[in-house]
Design a protein around this motif. Structure first.
Motif, PDB file in Angstrom:
ATOM      1  N   PHE A   1      -7.020  11.488   7.701  1.00  0.00           N
ATOM      2  CA  PHE A   1      -5.817  10.677   7.502  1.00  0.00           C
ATOM      3  C   PHE A   1      -5.787   9.473   8.442  1.00  0.00           C
ATOM      4  N   ILE A   2      -6.195   9.678   9.690  1.00  0.00           N
ATOM      5  CA  ILE A   2      -6.212   8.573  10.651  1.00  0.00           C
ATOM      6  C   ILE A   2      -7.180   7.491  10.183  1.00  0.00           C
ATOM      7  N   SER A   3      -8.347   7.886   9.684  1.00  0.00           N
ATOM      8  CA  SER A   3      -9.332   6.910   9.192  1.00  0.00           C
ATOM      9  C   SER A   3      -8.762   6.082   8.048  1.00  0.00           C
ATOM     10  N   LYS A   4      -8.039   6.729   7.141  1.00  0.00           N
ATOM     11  CA  LYS A   4      -7.440   6.004   6.023  1.00  0.00           C
ATOM     12  C   LYS A   4      -6.371   5.038   6.514  1.00  0.00           C
ATOM     13  N   LEU A   5      -5.550   5.469   7.475  1.00  0.00           N
ATOM     14  CA  LEU A   5      -4.508   4.594   8.011  1.00  0.00           C
ATOM     15  C   LEU A   5      -5.123   3.397   8.733  1.00  0.00           C
ATOM     16  N   ARG A   6      -6.183   3.608   9.487  1.00  0.00           N
ATOM     17  CA  ARG A   6      -6.847   2.497  10.184  1.00  0.00           C
ATOM     18  C   ARG A   6      -7.397   1.481   9.188  1.00  0.00           C
ATOM     19  N   LYS A   7      -7.899   1.976   8.072  1.00  0.00           N
ATOM     20  CA  LYS A   7      -8.404   1.087   7.024  1.00  0.00           C
ATOM     21  C   LYS A   7      -7.271   0.229   6.469  1.00  0.00           C
ATOM     22  N   TYR A   8      -6.107   0.837   6.220  1.00  0.00           N
ATOM     23  CA  TYR A   8      -4.961   0.081   5.704  1.00  0.00           C
ATOM     24  C   TYR A   8      -4.510  -0.989   6.705  1.00  0.00           C
ATOM     25  N   LEU A   9      -4.555  -0.641   7.996  1.00  0.00           N
ATOM     26  CA  LEU A   9      -4.020  -1.523   9.033  1.00  0.00           C
ATOM     27  C   LEU A   9      -4.953  -2.676   9.402  1.00  0.00           C
TER      28      LEU A   9
ATOM     29  N   ALA B   1       2.251   8.900   5.651  1.00  0.00           N
ATOM     30  CA  ALA B   1       3.488   8.287   6.145  1.00  0.00           C
ATOM     31  C   ALA B   1       4.048   9.058   7.331  1.00  0.00           C
ATOM     32  N   GLU B   2       3.963  10.380   7.295  1.00  0.00           N
ATOM     33  CA  GLU B   2       4.474  11.189   8.408  1.00  0.00           C
ATOM     34  C   GLU B   2       3.683  10.916   9.688  1.00  0.00           C
ATOM     35  N   ILE B   3       2.370  10.795   9.562  1.00  0.00           N
ATOM     36  CA  ILE B   3       1.539  10.522  10.736  1.00  0.00           C
ATOM     37  C   ILE B   3       1.846   9.140  11.295  1.00  0.00           C
ATOM     38  N   LEU B   4       1.930   8.142  10.405  1.00  0.00           N
ATOM     39  CA  LEU B   4       2.214   6.780  10.871  1.00  0.00           C
ATOM     40  C   LEU B   4       3.605   6.701  11.491  1.00  0.00           C
ATOM     41  N   GLN B   5       4.563   7.394  10.909  1.00  0.00           N
ATOM     42  CA  GLN B   5       5.906   7.392  11.484  1.00  0.00           C
ATOM     43  C   GLN B   5       5.908   8.047  12.863  1.00  0.00           C
ATOM     44  N   PHE B   6       5.196   9.155  13.003  1.00  0.00           N
ATOM     45  CA  PHE B   6       5.127   9.847  14.291  1.00  0.00           C
ATOM     46  C   PHE B   6       4.530   8.936  15.351  1.00  0.00           C
ATOM     47  N   LEU B   7       3.456   8.227  15.002  1.00  0.00           N
ATOM     48  CA  LEU B   7       2.822   7.324  15.961  1.00  0.00           C
ATOM     49  C   LEU B   7       3.679   6.090  16.230  1.00  0.00           C
ATOM     50  N   SER B   8       4.351   5.582  15.194  1.00  0.00           N
ATOM     51  CA  SER B   8       5.165   4.376  15.380  1.00  0.00           C
ATOM     52  C   SER B   8       6.437   4.664  16.168  1.00  0.00           C
ATOM     53  N   ASP B   9       6.828   5.919  16.237  1.00  0.00           N
ATOM     54  CA  ASP B   9       7.936   6.304  17.124  1.00  0.00           C
ATOM     55  C   ASP B   9       7.500   6.272  18.583  1.00  0.00           C
ATOM     56  N   ARG B  10       6.179   6.183  18.789  1.00  0.00           N
ATOM     57  CA  ARG B  10       5.619   6.258  20.148  1.00  0.00           C
ATOM     58  C   ARG B  10       4.582   5.152  20.353  1.00  0.00           C
ATOM     59  N   ILE B  11       4.916   3.930  19.948  1.00  0.00           N
ATOM     60  CA  ILE B  11       3.993   2.799  20.053  1.00  0.00           C
ATOM     61  C   ILE B  11       3.503   2.624  21.490  1.00  0.00           C
ATOM     62  N   ASP B  12       2.201   2.350  21.619  1.00  0.00           N
ATOM     63  CA  ASP B  12       1.554   2.142  22.912  1.00  0.00           C
ATOM     64  C   ASP B  12       1.589   3.378  23.810  1.00  0.00           C
TER      65      ASP B  12
ATOM     66  N   GLN C   1       0.854  -1.179   0.000  1.00  0.00           N
ATOM     67  CA  GLN C   1       0.000   0.000   0.000  1.00  0.00           C
ATOM     68  C   GLN C   1       0.896   1.237   0.000  1.00  0.00           C
ATOM     69  N   LYS C   2       0.858   2.005  -1.070  1.00  0.00           N
ATOM     70  CA  LYS C   2       1.627   3.241  -1.122  1.00  0.00           C
ATOM     71  C   LYS C   2       0.881   4.310  -0.327  1.00  0.00           C
ATOM     72  N   LEU C   3       1.604   4.996   0.543  1.00  0.00           N
ATOM     73  CA  LEU C   3       1.033   6.049   1.365  1.00  0.00           C
ATOM     74  C   LEU C   3       1.372   7.411   0.779  1.00  0.00           C
ATOM     75  N   THR C   4       0.534   8.391   1.054  1.00  0.00           N
ATOM     76  CA  THR C   4       0.906   9.756   0.723  1.00  0.00           C
ATOM     77  C   THR C   4       1.956  10.203   1.740  1.00  0.00           C
ATOM     78  N   ARG C   5       2.621  11.287   1.426  1.00  0.00           N
ATOM     79  CA  ARG C   5       3.641  11.795   2.349  1.00  0.00           C
ATOM     80  C   ARG C   5       3.041  12.071   3.721  1.00  0.00           C
ATOM     81  N   ARG C   6       1.884  12.695   3.756  1.00  0.00           N
ATOM     82  CA  ARG C   6       1.279  13.046   5.040  1.00  0.00           C
ATOM     83  C   ARG C   6       0.853  11.804   5.806  1.00  0.00           C
TER      84      ARG C   6
END
Length: 227
Positions: A197-205, A159-170, A152-157
């Motif tokens: 953006f969060i809704s789209k990421l949740r759909k991918y996950l 990816a930035e949101i997912l990276q920010f959250l994945s730096d702070r898992i849990d 799944q190719k992500l847009t830049r934004r």
């Protein structure tokens, strides 16, 4: 090396003002006056960022952005709009836009936003950028999320949101923290776009039931990866 910017603006006076201002800041700027010309220009060169007016002749800015997104998921897109309607702004984010500015705006602010996007664009090629999120492999360099051979190719934004959250898992990340870190402020419309953006990421996950972005209403979000 100078960065290339595509500017699509049908207001001749405003287009030249933006073009001259950005050229004075050291950017190469290609100016098109309608959506069809903008797409033709985009296809003929390589651009680091696109600035699109929403109300364009021949092809509107949203339609142009959709076609650009078919060609590239990662080129930043900033919309210019004379409208303050929430629906217009959210529509821009839904189709893959990264930011918007409502006319009239200051050139200083436009330049600042451009610089923020372009600074984030350079990740050293040799740097390890793949991180595991449950069964997912998230490549922060190519903006891709893959699982079981599906990419799944992500847009830049996104990816930035997912990276920010994945730096702070849990860890519960407050809405305003995310908004200020990625958008520079936490106004109402940017908050609504964050929800998109969060809704789209949740759909991918959803492909991995052990990975989810939990929504704490009015407070923030938590990326949860169960073992």
């Amino acid at each position: 090396m100078k960065k290339n910017i595509l500017l699509v603006e049908d207001d001749e006076s405003l287009g030249f003002v933006i073009q001259d201002s950005l050229k004075n800041k050291g950017y190469h700027v290609s100016l098109s006056k309608d959506g069809e010309a903008g797409l033709k220009d985009y296809d003929s060169k390589t651009f680091d960022l696109c600035i699109l007016d929403v109300m364009l002749p021949k092809m509107d800015g949203f339609s142009l952005a959709e076609k650009i997104r078919q060609r590239s998921k990662v080129t930043p897109i900033i919309f210019l709009t004379a409208k303050g309607m929430q629906e217009d702004k959210l529509e821009g984010f839904k189709i893959g836009g990264d930011d918007y500015m409502t006319k009239p705006f200051s050139m200083e602010e436009l330049v600042y936003r451009i610089e923020v996007f372009l600074r984030r664009g350079g990740v050293p090629a040799k740097e390890t950028t793949v991180r595991q999120l449950g069964k997912f492999s998230f490549d922060t360099n190519s903006f891709s999320l893959s699982i079981s051979g599906q990419i799944q190719k992500l847009t830049r934004r996104e990816a930035e949101i997912l990276q920010f959250l994945s730096d702070r898992i849990d860890t519960l990340v407050k809405r305003e923290e995310l908004l200020i870190a990625l958008w520079g402020d936490d106004d109402y419309f940017k908050g609504r776009s964050l929800d998109v953006f969060i809704s789209k990421l949740r759909k991918y996950l959803k492909a991995d039931e052990n990975v989810d972005i939990e929504n704490y209403h009015g407070v923030g979000f938590k990326l949860v990866v169960k073992s």
